[in-house]
Design a protein around this motif. Structure first.
Motif, PDB file in Angstrom:
ATOM      1  N   LYS A  21       0.690  -1.276  -0.084  1.00 59.91           N
ATOM      2  CA  LYS A  21      -0.060  -0.030   0.037  1.00 59.91           C
ATOM      3  C   LYS A  21       0.998   1.178   0.084  1.00 59.91           C
ATOM      4  N   SER A  22       1.841   1.249   0.629  1.00 59.43           N
ATOM      5  CA  SER A  22       2.928   2.676   0.982  1.00 59.43           C
ATOM      6  C   SER A  22       3.107   2.803  -0.407  1.00 59.43           C
ATOM      7  N   GLU A  23       3.995   1.437  -1.600  1.00 56.54           N
ATOM      8  CA  GLU A  23       4.404   1.173  -2.797  1.00 56.54           C
ATOM      9  C   GLU A  23       3.316   2.030  -3.533  1.00 56.54           C
ATOM     10  N   LEU A  24       2.584   1.829  -3.025  1.00 58.76           N
ATOM     11  CA  LEU A  24       1.440   2.018  -4.694  1.00 58.76           C
ATOM     12  C   LEU A  24       1.202   3.851  -3.952  1.00 58.76           C
ATOM     13  N   ASN A  25       1.290   3.725  -3.117  1.00 65.75           N
ATOM     14  CA  ASN A  25       0.763   5.594  -2.645  1.00 65.75           C
ATOM     15  C   ASN A  25       2.097   6.261  -3.633  1.00 65.75           C
ATOM     16  N   VAL A  26       3.608   5.551  -3.327  1.00 63.74           N
ATOM     17  CA  VAL A  26       4.297   5.773  -3.934  1.00 63.74           C
ATOM     18  C   VAL A  26       3.993   6.733  -5.908  1.00 63.74           C
ATOM     19  N   TRP A  27       3.897   5.869  -6.363  1.00 62.99           N
ATOM     20  CA  TRP A  27       3.335   5.023  -7.897  1.00 62.99           C
ATOM     21  C   TRP A  27       2.112   6.537  -7.985  1.00 62.99           C
ATOM     22  N   TYR A  28       1.186   6.738  -7.198  1.00 60.45           N
ATOM     23  CA  TYR A  28      -0.006   6.704  -7.561  1.00 60.45           C
ATOM     24  C   TYR A  28      -0.016   8.523  -8.066  1.00 60.45           C
ATOM     25  N   HIS A  29       0.400   8.963  -6.457  1.00 59.89           N
ATOM     26  CA  HIS A  29       0.472  10.543  -6.786  1.00 59.89           C
ATOM     27  C   HIS A  29       1.790  11.078  -6.299  1.00 59.89           C
ATOM     28  N   GLN A  30       2.928  10.535  -7.072  1.00 62.11           N
ATOM     29  CA  GLN A  30       4.305  10.922  -7.028  1.00 62.11           C
ATOM     30  C   GLN A  30       5.457  10.028  -8.439  1.00 62.11           C
ATOM     31  N   ASP A  31       4.975   9.422  -8.984  1.00 56.70           N
ATOM     32  CA  ASP A  31       5.963   8.679 -10.157  1.00 56.70           C
ATOM     33  C   ASP A  31       4.788   8.644 -11.797  1.00 56.70           C
ATOM     34  N   GLY A  32       3.280   8.826 -11.568  1.00 53.09           N
ATOM     35  CA  GLY A  32       2.653   9.064 -12.245  1.00 53.09           C
ATOM     36  C   GLY A  32       1.592   8.718 -12.546  1.00 53.09           C
ATOM     37  N   GLY A  33       1.165   7.356 -12.057  1.00 49.94           N
ATOM     38  CA  GLY A  33       0.328   6.538 -11.679  1.00 49.94           C
ATOM     39  C   GLY A  33      -1.218   7.288 -11.473  1.00 49.94           C
ATOM     40  N   LYS A  34      -1.084   8.158 -11.276  1.00 50.11           N
ATOM     41  CA  LYS A  34      -2.245   8.958 -11.360  1.00 50.11           C
ATOM     42  C   LYS A  34      -2.992   9.577 -12.660  1.00 50.11           C
ATOM     43  N   GLU A  35      -2.189  10.289 -13.314  1.00 50.12           N
ATOM     44  CA  GLU A  35      -2.302  10.815 -14.426  1.00 50.12           C
ATOM     45  C   GLU A  35      -2.802   9.989 -15.043  1.00 50.12           C
ATOM     46  N   LEU A  36      -1.854   8.476 -15.758  1.00 49.69           N
ATOM     47  CA  LEU A  36      -2.130   7.281 -15.934  1.00 49.69           C
ATOM     48  C   LEU A  36      -3.740   6.583 -16.110  1.00 49.69           C
ATOM     49  N   GLU A  87       6.104  -0.820 -12.592  1.00 51.77           N
ATOM     50  CA  GLU A  87       7.356  -1.422 -11.884  1.00 51.77           C
ATOM     51  C   GLU A  87       8.627  -1.056 -11.980  1.00 51.77           C
ATOM     52  N   ALA A  88       8.536   0.750 -13.094  1.00 45.51           N
ATOM     53  CA  ALA A  88      10.219   1.067 -12.216  1.00 45.51           C
ATOM     54  C   ALA A  88       9.622   2.534 -11.050  1.00 45.51           C
ATOM     55  N   SER A  89       8.503   2.941 -10.921  1.00 46.17           N
ATOM     56  CA  SER A  89       8.067   3.170  -9.151  1.00 46.17           C
ATOM     57  C   SER A  89       8.783   1.779  -8.605  1.00 46.17           C
ATOM     58  N   SER A 106      11.249  -0.003  -3.410  1.00 45.96           N
ATOM     59  CA  SER A 106      11.463  -0.948  -2.801  1.00 45.96           C
ATOM     60  C   SER A 106      12.910  -1.448  -2.777  1.00 45.96           C
ATOM     61  N   GLU A 107      14.093  -0.914  -3.663  1.00 53.26           N
ATOM     62  CA  GLU A 107      15.569  -0.613  -3.344  1.00 53.26           C
ATOM     63  C   GLU A 107      15.880   0.406  -2.175  1.00 53.26           C
ATOM     64  N   TRP A 108      15.056   0.986  -1.992  1.00 49.60           N
ATOM     65  CA  TRP A 108      15.147   2.437  -1.257  1.00 49.60           C
ATOM     66  C   TRP A 108      14.164   1.147   0.345  1.00 49.60           C
ATOM     67  N   LEU A 109      13.552   1.323   0.878  1.00 46.90           N
ATOM     68  CA  LEU A 109      12.771   0.820   1.949  1.00 46.90           C
ATOM     69  C   LEU A 109      13.058  -0.639   2.132  1.00 46.90           C
ATOM     70  N   SER A 110      13.863  -1.567   1.489  1.00 48.27           N
ATOM     71  CA  SER A 110      14.608  -2.507   1.959  1.00 48.27           C
ATOM     72  C   SER A 110      15.664  -2.403   2.825  1.00 48.27           C
ATOM     73  N   SER A 130      16.331   0.421   4.015  1.00 48.08           N
ATOM     74  CA  SER A 130      15.394   1.333   5.740  1.00 48.08           C
ATOM     75  C   SER A 130      14.389   0.531   6.083  1.00 48.08           C
ATOM     76  N   ASP A 131      13.078   0.363   6.053  1.00 45.15           N
ATOM     77  CA  ASP A 131      12.134   0.143   6.790  1.00 45.15           C
ATOM     78  C   ASP A 131      12.671  -1.186   6.845  1.00 45.15           C
ATOM     79  N   MET A 132      12.302  -2.410   5.960  1.00 45.73           N
ATOM     80  CA  MET A 132      12.278  -3.711   6.320  1.00 45.73           C
ATOM     81  C   MET A 132      13.742  -3.965   6.583  1.00 45.73           C
ATOM     82  N   GLN A 133      14.931  -3.527   6.674  1.00 42.56           N
ATOM     83  CA  GLN A 133      16.319  -3.886   7.415  1.00 42.56           C
ATOM     84  C   GLN A 133      15.747  -3.094   9.121  1.00 42.56           C
TER      85      GLN A 133
END
Length: 361
Positions: A120-135, A334-336, A341-345, A347-350
């Motif tokens: 849900k947090s990754e989806l939020n990033v794509w939607y509001h920051q990486d173009g998902g909403k526009e698509l 998938e790009a988003s 995930s590269e950052w979350l893995s 930070s948060d996951m660690q």
């Protein structure tokens, strides 16, 4: 005439008729009542809670200028018919899960959840920051809709089963309820997959029409009583790692709103997503304990089953690659996801892993 022009022409006529025959006094006072159709019955945990939260927020943020009359599944149209109802102008807004409408365009799957996709947090990033909403907007323009993510049910469990799943072979012939691309992937494992509306799952399970089903999570599943008819519950699933809900307006209704009303709707959808996310996380743990206390066995799929899911999921998602907009949506998603995930893995996951190690010894 193309589909969008046809639908908009129909919705203009329907909207004009409704305005003249039903709502003229309210328009004269600057107030409007819009009709929302939803895909679930009243009172469904998280799913219907999101619709109610959104309705209340819109009314509060517009100072009562917009009220929304909610029609649950079956009251005006069926749960899976809300898309056509709003696209054609029969209703003003729907609240649903967009993957129910993948038959309209496969790009819609990505605005609920796809197998091995975003949390849900990754989806939020794509939607509001990486173009998902526009698509989402681009997709909606085809059908005369203006859509927003509006609620989330989070990660959905693997589901309820009448028997344990000990190997990949156990899916052969299994009758299972699962919609979306996850359901299509499960069908490639040998299972017989059915997309049953939420309000009909309990009856299908209790009658033996299906051997298992997934829904939302412990809090919502317990309220529907699935623990009464199934005793094996797999707590992690591959199919919906961060499921979103959506509110979609008929485009002519949307364009008739003032800029401040449109802003209120958009912010109401964002706040609804956050509040429903918190509601699910707050209630799932306690509900899971209650379910277990009633004799339900909590299980996890084996690695070979997860590998089967992975292979089937890729095959299911690849079959739509001949559609340009689908490809654009998938590549953007998938790009988003890769970037997040590269950052979350790291930070948060660690952090969570170390917190659990330190506090639990």
């Amino acid at each position: 005439m193309d589909r969008r022009s046809f639908l908009r022409a129909g919705s203009v006529g329907a909207g004009a008729a409704a305005a003249s025959s039903l709502a003229a006094p309210m328009y004269a006072q600057g107030k409007r009542t819009l009709t929302m159709v939803t895909s679930v019955p009243h009172g469904f945990a998280l799913f219907d809670d999101a619709a109610v939260t959104f309705i209340n927020a819109v009314e509060a943020m517009t100072d009562g200028q917009i009220t929304i009359d909610k029609k649950a599944a079956g009251e005006l149209v069926g749960g899976f018919e809300v898309f056509d109802a709003v696209s054609s102008g029969q209703a003003d807004i729907y609240h649903s899960a967009e993957y129910y409408f993948g038959n309209q365009h496969p790009g819609y799957y990505y605005f609920t959840a796809v197998p091995f996709g975003a949390t849900k947090s990754e989806l939020n990033v794509w939607y509001h920051q990486d173009g998902g909403k526009e698509l989402h907007d681009e997709l909606g323009q085809i059908f005369g809709l203006k859509s927003f993510l509006c609620g989330t049910t989070g990660l959905q469990p693997g589901g309820w089963f009448r028997k344990e799943i000990n190997s990949a072979d156990d899916f052969n012939g299994l009758k299972f309820r699962m919609p979306g691309l996850g359901g299509q992937a499960l069908g490639l494992t040998g299972a017989s997959v059915q997309a049953i509306p939420g309000g009909e799952i309990y009856q299908a399970l209790s009658s033996g029409a299906i051997d298992g089903a997934e829904w939302i999570g412990p809090f919502a599943d317990e309220r529907l009583g699935f623990q009464e008819v199934c005793k094996y519950y797999y707590t992690a699933g591959f199919h919906e790692p961060g499921s979103a809900l959506s509110a979609a307006f008929n485009i002519d209704i949307w364009e008739s709103l003032t800029p401040s009303q449109q802003a209120a709707v958009e912010h109401a959808s964002i706040s609804t997503t956050e509040l429903i996310s918190a509601m699910g996380t707050a209630n799932n743990g306690a509900a899971l304990k209650r379910i277990e206390s009633q004799g339900v066995k909590l299980l996890e799929f084996s690695d070979d089953v997860w590998d089967l899911f992975g292979k089937a999921s890729e095959e299911a998602m690849d079959k739509y690659m001949d559609d340009d907009l689908y490809v654009q949506i998938r590549e953007s998603f998938e790009a988003s996801l890769k970037n997040s995930s590269e950052w979350l893995s790291r930070s948060d996951m660690q952090y969570i892993a170390q917190r659990d190690r330190v506090l639990r010894g």
